[in-house]
Design a protein around this motif. Sequence first.
Motif, PDB file in Angstrom:
ATOM      1  N   ARG A   1     -16.280   5.888   5.849  1.00  0.00           N
ATOM      2  CA  ARG A   1     -15.231   6.392   6.734  1.00  0.00           C
ATOM      3  C   ARG A   1     -14.057   6.932   5.906  1.00  0.00           C
ATOM      4  NH1 ARG A   1     -13.292   0.438   8.982  1.00  0.00           N
ATOM      5  NH2 ARG A   1     -11.701   0.056   7.390  1.00  0.00           N
TER       6      ARG A   1
ATOM      7  N   PRO B   1      -4.013  -3.638   4.236  1.00  0.00           N
ATOM      8  CA  PRO B   1      -5.332  -3.176   4.683  1.00  0.00           C
ATOM      9  C   PRO B   1      -6.353  -3.302   3.553  1.00  0.00           C
ATOM     10  CG  PRO B   1      -3.627  -1.623   5.340  1.00  0.00           C
ATOM     11  CD  PRO B   1      -2.973  -2.614   4.425  1.00  0.00           C
TER      12      PRO B   1
ATOM     13  N   GLU C   1     -10.658  -6.302   8.123  1.00  0.00           N
ATOM     14  CA  GLU C   1      -9.896  -5.069   7.921  1.00  0.00           C
ATOM     15  C   GLU C   1      -8.621  -5.287   7.115  1.00  0.00           C
ATOM     16  OE1 GLU C   1     -10.892  -2.112   8.519  1.00  0.00           O
ATOM     17  OE2 GLU C   1     -12.707  -2.666   9.599  1.00  0.00           O
TER      18      GLU C   1
ATOM     19  N   HIS D   1      -0.041   5.921   2.691  1.00  0.00           N
ATOM     20  CA  HIS D   1      -0.701   4.857   1.932  1.00  0.00           C
ATOM     21  C   HIS D   1      -1.144   5.424   0.589  1.00  0.00           C
ATOM     22  CE1 HIS D   1      -1.840   1.928   5.435  1.00  0.00           C
ATOM     23  NE2 HIS D   1      -0.552   2.242   5.414  1.00  0.00           N
TER      24      HIS D   1
ATOM     25  N   ASP E   1      -9.140   6.157   6.757  1.00  0.00           N
ATOM     26  CA  ASP E   1      -8.253   5.219   6.056  1.00  0.00           C
ATOM     27  C   ASP E   1      -7.267   5.944   5.145  1.00  0.00           C
ATOM     28  OD1 ASP E   1      -9.680   2.082   5.869  1.00  0.00           O
ATOM     29  OD2 ASP E   1     -10.772   3.742   6.780  1.00  0.00           O
TER      30      ASP E   1
ATOM     31  N   ILE F   1     -10.066  -1.937   2.106  1.00  0.00           N
ATOM     32  CA  ILE F   1     -10.981  -0.802   2.259  1.00  0.00           C
ATOM     33  C   ILE F   1     -12.409  -1.152   1.865  1.00  0.00           C
ATOM     34  CG2 ILE F   1      -9.148   0.914   1.941  1.00  0.00           C
ATOM     35  CD1 ILE F   1     -10.376   1.430  -0.885  1.00  0.00           C
TER      36      ILE F   1
ATOM     37  N   HIS G   1      -4.709   1.820  -2.029  1.00  0.00           N
ATOM     38  CA  HIS G   1      -5.731   1.284  -1.133  1.00  0.00           C
ATOM     39  C   HIS G   1      -6.432   0.143  -1.845  1.00  0.00           C
ATOM     40  CE1 HIS G   1      -5.532   4.471   1.976  1.00  0.00           C
ATOM     41  NE2 HIS G   1      -5.022   5.151   0.970  1.00  0.00           N
TER      42      HIS G   1
ATOM     43  N   GLU H   1       0.821  -1.205   0.000  1.00  0.00           N
ATOM     44  CA  GLU H   1       0.000   0.000   0.000  1.00  0.00           C
ATOM     45  C   GLU H   1       0.862   1.266   0.000  1.00  0.00           C
ATOM     46  OE1 GLU H   1       0.042  -1.533   4.334  1.00  0.00           O
ATOM     47  OE2 GLU H   1      -0.010  -2.360   2.287  1.00  0.00           O
TER      48      GLU H   1
ATOM     49  N   VAL I   1     -14.972   0.737   3.691  1.00  0.00           N
ATOM     50  CA  VAL I   1     -15.088   2.168   3.400  1.00  0.00           C
ATOM     51  C   VAL I   1     -16.348   2.457   2.602  1.00  0.00           C
ATOM     52  CG1 VAL I   1     -14.083   4.030   2.002  1.00  0.00           C
ATOM     53  CG2 VAL I   1     -12.639   2.722   3.562  1.00  0.00           C
TER      54      VAL I   1
END
Length: 387
Positions: A198, A188, A235, A206, A201, A190, A209, A158, A193
Motif C-alpha cells: 500500500r 504509525p 497500525e 510524515h 501511508d 509501516i 516512517h 514521524e 506496507v
Amino acid sequence: MAVPFFDGGQQPLATLGWPASASEAMAMERLPHDFVQCPVCTHVWNRSFRYDAVPYRDSPNRMFNNGVIWQGHLADSCDRLVRRMPPHPTLVEIGCGEGHFLRALAKASGGDARILGFDPSTHPETGQGFEFHARLFEPLADVVRYAPDAIVIRHVIEHLTDPAALIEALAWGASQLDKPCWLFAESPCIDRVFATGRLADFFYEHTSHFTTNSFRTLMARAGEVFELAHGYDGEVVYALVKLGVPAAIAAQAQAAERFMAESQDHRVAIRRQIDDLAAGDRSIVVWGGTGKGAAFMHQFGLDAERFPLVVDSDPSKVGTFVPGTGQPIQFRDVLKARPPEVVIIPMQWRAADIVREMETQGISAALILIEHNGRLIDFNRERHPYR
C-alpha cells in the motif's frame, strides 16, 4: 547508507495544507515524495523533506478517529502510563496538537496530575483543559524546568527530520532529575506496507516512517525499554521507556566537561609562560609552522612580533608563512649559524625525532620545551611519555 524506496512524484500537503477553496486546493505547492530506506534498521524517510514547507504553527496536526477500537487504544495507552505514575504526577506531551490525548490522560489520572502540553500551533481548541505552551519543547532545559514524571510523544516523531536528536536530548535531560522519568512514544508502523504494497501511508508531512525494527532502534537510544508493542491492529507501534543515559556514556560526558574546564586553565597557564619567555632576552625558535605548530601558536598567542623565528624540517614548507600569525617558515639549517637558547616543539609526538635531528645536524639549545599536562616542560629533564 540509504537505498531508493518509493518515488511518489510531486504532491501537495495532505493533512496540514487546509485549503479554503477548490482553486486554492488546486494551486497548492507540489512537494517531492522522495523516500529512501536504511538497509540496516529498515527505517524509511523522505530525503527531500523541508521542515519549513509545513505550516505547523498555523494548523494543528489533527488525527480524527472516533472509532470504538481507536478509542479503546487511547484508553489503554492512558492506563498503561498512569499506573506507573507516583501520586500527583507531572505529565508532559510534546506536540500535543489540539490536546485530545492530554484531556484523556487528565481524566485517567483522576484530576490528580499536573498536565502540560507543548505545540507550536495556536489553534483555538489547543490547550483547553490543561496547561498549554505554544512553542516547541526544549528537552535539555524544559525537562529540568518542569521535572515531569512522564513525557508523551504520540504521532510526532514521524514529522521530525532528526528524531534521534530529540530522543537523546530527553534522555540527557531526564538524567539530571533525582527521580524516574518515563517516555511513552507512539508512531504509525509501516510493517504492513511490505506485506500489502500500500502507498497511501506516504505523504509529505510524515518525513519518517517507522518499522518495528527502526522504532526499536530509536527507543533504545532513550534508555531502558520496558515495553514495545503494537496497537490498533498493528497500525501503530508504541514503547514505554525509562529515560536515562548509560553509566559509561554519562561518565564520558563528565570527563569531557572536566577537560573543558581544565583546558581553559591550561590555556591561561601556558599563555603566562609564553609571555614570560617573550619578556626575557633569550633567543627562541618554534620548530614547526603548520598543522599542530600553527594550532599551538594560535592557542597560546605566539605572534610574529615576539616570536619571529619559525623553522621546519620539511623543505616544501620553507618560504610559506604560518597561517594566522604570519611568521615566514625557514629551513632548520638557519639554526646552525644562530643556535637558539630555547626551542619550542609544539608536536610532542615528534619531539624525540626532532631532538635526534638537532643532534645529527649539530644544532644545540639550552632548553627544549613541549606542552604537557597544562604547562610547558623541559623535554630533557622532566617526566613525560614522548621520549
